[in-house]
Enzyme design. Structure first.
Site, PDB file in Angstrom:
ATOM      1  N   GLY A  79       0.821  -1.212   0.000  1.00 12.29           N
ATOM      2  CA  GLY A  79       0.000   0.000   0.000  1.00 12.29           C
ATOM      3  C   GLY A  79       0.849   1.253   0.000  1.00 12.29           C
ATOM      4  N   SER A  80       0.181   2.403   0.101  1.00 10.42           N
ATOM      5  CA  SER A  80       0.892   3.683  -0.010  1.00 10.42           C
ATOM      6  C   SER A  80       1.662   4.036   1.268  1.00 10.42           C
ATOM      7  CB  SER A  80      -0.097   4.798  -0.353  1.00 10.42           C
ATOM      8  OG  SER A  80      -1.131   4.839   0.613  1.00 10.42           O
ATOM      9  N   GLU A 102      -0.097 -10.625   3.372  1.00 14.01           N
ATOM     10  CA  GLU A 102       0.080  -9.752   4.544  1.00 14.01           C
ATOM     11  C   GLU A 102      -0.186 -10.527   5.833  1.00 14.01           C
ATOM     12  OE1 GLU A 102      -1.119  -5.489   2.477  1.00 14.01           O
ATOM     13  OE2 GLU A 102      -2.652  -6.637   3.494  1.00 14.01           O
ATOM     14  N   LYS A 128      -8.363   6.084   9.240  1.00  9.74           N
ATOM     15  CA  LYS A 128      -8.506   4.639   9.471  1.00  9.74           C
ATOM     16  C   LYS A 128      -9.013   4.325  10.879  1.00  9.74           C
ATOM     17  CE  LYS A 128      -6.327   4.255   5.483  1.00  9.74           C
ATOM     18  NZ  LYS A 128      -5.032   3.671   5.278  1.00  9.74           N
ATOM     19  N   LYS A 188      -7.984  -5.292   6.505  1.00 11.53           N
ATOM     20  CA  LYS A 188      -6.924  -5.058   5.533  1.00 11.53           C
ATOM     21  C   LYS A 188      -7.290  -5.733   4.211  1.00 11.53           C
ATOM     22  CE  LYS A 188      -2.715  -5.673   6.619  1.00 11.53           C
ATOM     23  NZ  LYS A 188      -2.465  -4.572   5.665  1.00 11.53           N
ATOM     24  N   GLY A 189      -6.602  -5.324   3.162  1.00 13.11           N
ATOM     25  CA  GLY A 189      -6.842  -5.950   1.864  1.00 13.11           C
ATOM     26  C   GLY A 189      -7.327  -4.984   0.805  1.00 13.11           C
ATOM     27  N   GLY A 190      -7.314  -3.676   1.156  1.00 12.87           N
ATOM     28  CA  GLY A 190      -7.699  -2.668   0.161  1.00 12.87           C
ATOM     29  C   GLY A 190      -6.811  -2.746  -1.074  1.00 12.87           C
TER      30      GLY A 190
HETATM   31  C1  5RP Z   1      -3.206  -3.797   1.138  1.00  8.41           C
HETATM   32  C2  5RP Z   1      -3.547  -3.296   2.495  1.00  8.41           C
HETATM   33  C3  5RP Z   1      -3.053  -1.931   2.843  1.00  8.41           C
HETATM   34  O1  5RP Z   1      -2.290  -2.014   3.999  1.00  8.41           O
HETATM   35  C4  5RP Z   1      -4.256  -1.053   3.079  1.00  8.41           C
HETATM   36  O2  5RP Z   1      -5.095  -1.089   1.940  1.00  8.41           O
HETATM   37  C5  5RP Z   1      -3.846   0.387   3.388  1.00  8.41           C
HETATM   38  O3  5RP Z   1      -3.300   0.972   2.240  1.00  8.41           O
HETATM   39  P1  5RP Z   1      -2.724   2.455   2.246  1.00  8.41           P
HETATM   40  O4  5RP Z   1      -1.480   2.441   3.053  1.00  8.41           O
HETATM   41  O5  5RP Z   1      -2.495   2.742   0.790  1.00  8.41           O
HETATM   42  O6  5RP Z   1      -3.790   3.343   2.835  1.00  8.41           O
HETATM   43  O7  5RP Z   1      -4.152  -3.945   3.303  1.00  8.41           O
HETATM   44  O8  5RP Z   1      -3.763  -5.066   0.904  1.00  8.41           O
END
Ligand code: 5RP
Length: 251
Positions: free
Chosen positions: A44-45, A120, A138, A111-113
């Site tokens: 993720g970012s 993970e 969050k 998680k999993g976005g």
């Molecule tokens: C990826 C995830 C990321 O940790 C979650 O989506 C957060 O992403 P970001 O740091 O871009 O907000 O679970 O599968």
């Protein structure tokens, strides 16, 4: 997008990015040790900032364990040493850093976005300490209320419609995640599976939802990180005002 809306959007993006960077810097400062041999890196970012901070402190002994294509590429392009999870002895990861889509006061996460939840979770359950880095958007009082798409569920492609029907019986409104503009058809994970996003109106009872979703045939993994497998040991939230809120989890 209209010019005023575009400006508001880019201001929010900038302040979110700053919040993630400040939280990542502090999380690394307070949790990294030169004695760590293996460090898990999420996707993720936010983890981009974690890796930037780790670059300042990593030693020749440090090996990084990625959770997918994105984090592996990030680590390799930074010149860091990488080992895949099946090249590391079970339980040997000293610490894992990751982002999250939603976190409750007990450190349970959704998680999993980024569609990397399976790797993970595999990295997190093999880690001695699981550090989550996030921003103020969050923070959740009850999982399922904050992250609108809902609980990501990785499924075997052939089982997608069966799993959707079972999720509906549990009260969810599941949607097959699309590859959006980048790909016609469903989003395909690094493991060749599909993702269902299962929104539960009113949120979820963590232990119950985790057990029921896991019990559906065809589910490979779900994005609820809780006591049933691994929740956060500590969470660093970058806040809107530039502060970092540290939520230590009482075990
Ligand atoms: C990826 C995830 C990321 O940790 C979650 O989506 C957060 O992403 P970001 O740091 O871009 O907000 O679970 O599968």
């Amino acid at each position: 997008m209209l010019p005023l809306l575009r400006r508001r959007h880019s201001t929010l993006t900038t302040s979110l990015d700053r919040a993630k960077r400040l939280a990542a810097t502090r999380a690394v400062r307070e949790n990294f040790s030169p004695a760590h041999n293996y460090i898990g890196i999420g996707s993720g970012s936010t983890v981009v900032h974690v890796v930037s901070s780790l670059l300042q402190v990593a030693t020749a002994n440090t090996t990084f364990v990625p959770t997918g294509y994105q984090s592996r590429s990030l680590l390799l392009s930074a010149g860091l040493r990488v080992a895949l999870i099946d090249e590391v002895p079970p339980g040997a990861i000293d610490i894992a850093f990751d982002g999250a889509d939603e976190v409750d006061p007990a450190g349970n996460c959704v998680k999993g976005g980024g569609a990397c939840l399976l790797m993970e979770k595999l990295v997190a359950v093999n880690a001695g300490r699981f550090v989550v880095v996030a921003d103020w958007t969050k923070i959740s009082t009850k999982l399922g209320e904050r992250y609108a798409p809902g609980v990501p569920v990785e499924v075997l492609p052939a089982a997608a419609s069966y799993v959707m029907s079972r999720l509906r019986e549990l009260g969810a409104t599941p949607v097959l995640r699309s590859g959006a503009k980048a790909k016609a058809g469903p989003c395909v994970t690094d493991n060749g599976n599909f993702i269902l996003d299962a929104a539960f109106p009113g949120g979820i009872e963590v232990a119950d939802a985790a057990a029921r979703i896991r019990g559906i045939v065809g589910v490979v993994e779900h994005g609820i990180f809780s006591d049933a497998d691994r929740k956060a040991d500590v969470v660093y939230y970058g806040m809107k005002d530039g502060e970092v809120l540290v939520q230590g989890i009482i075990q």
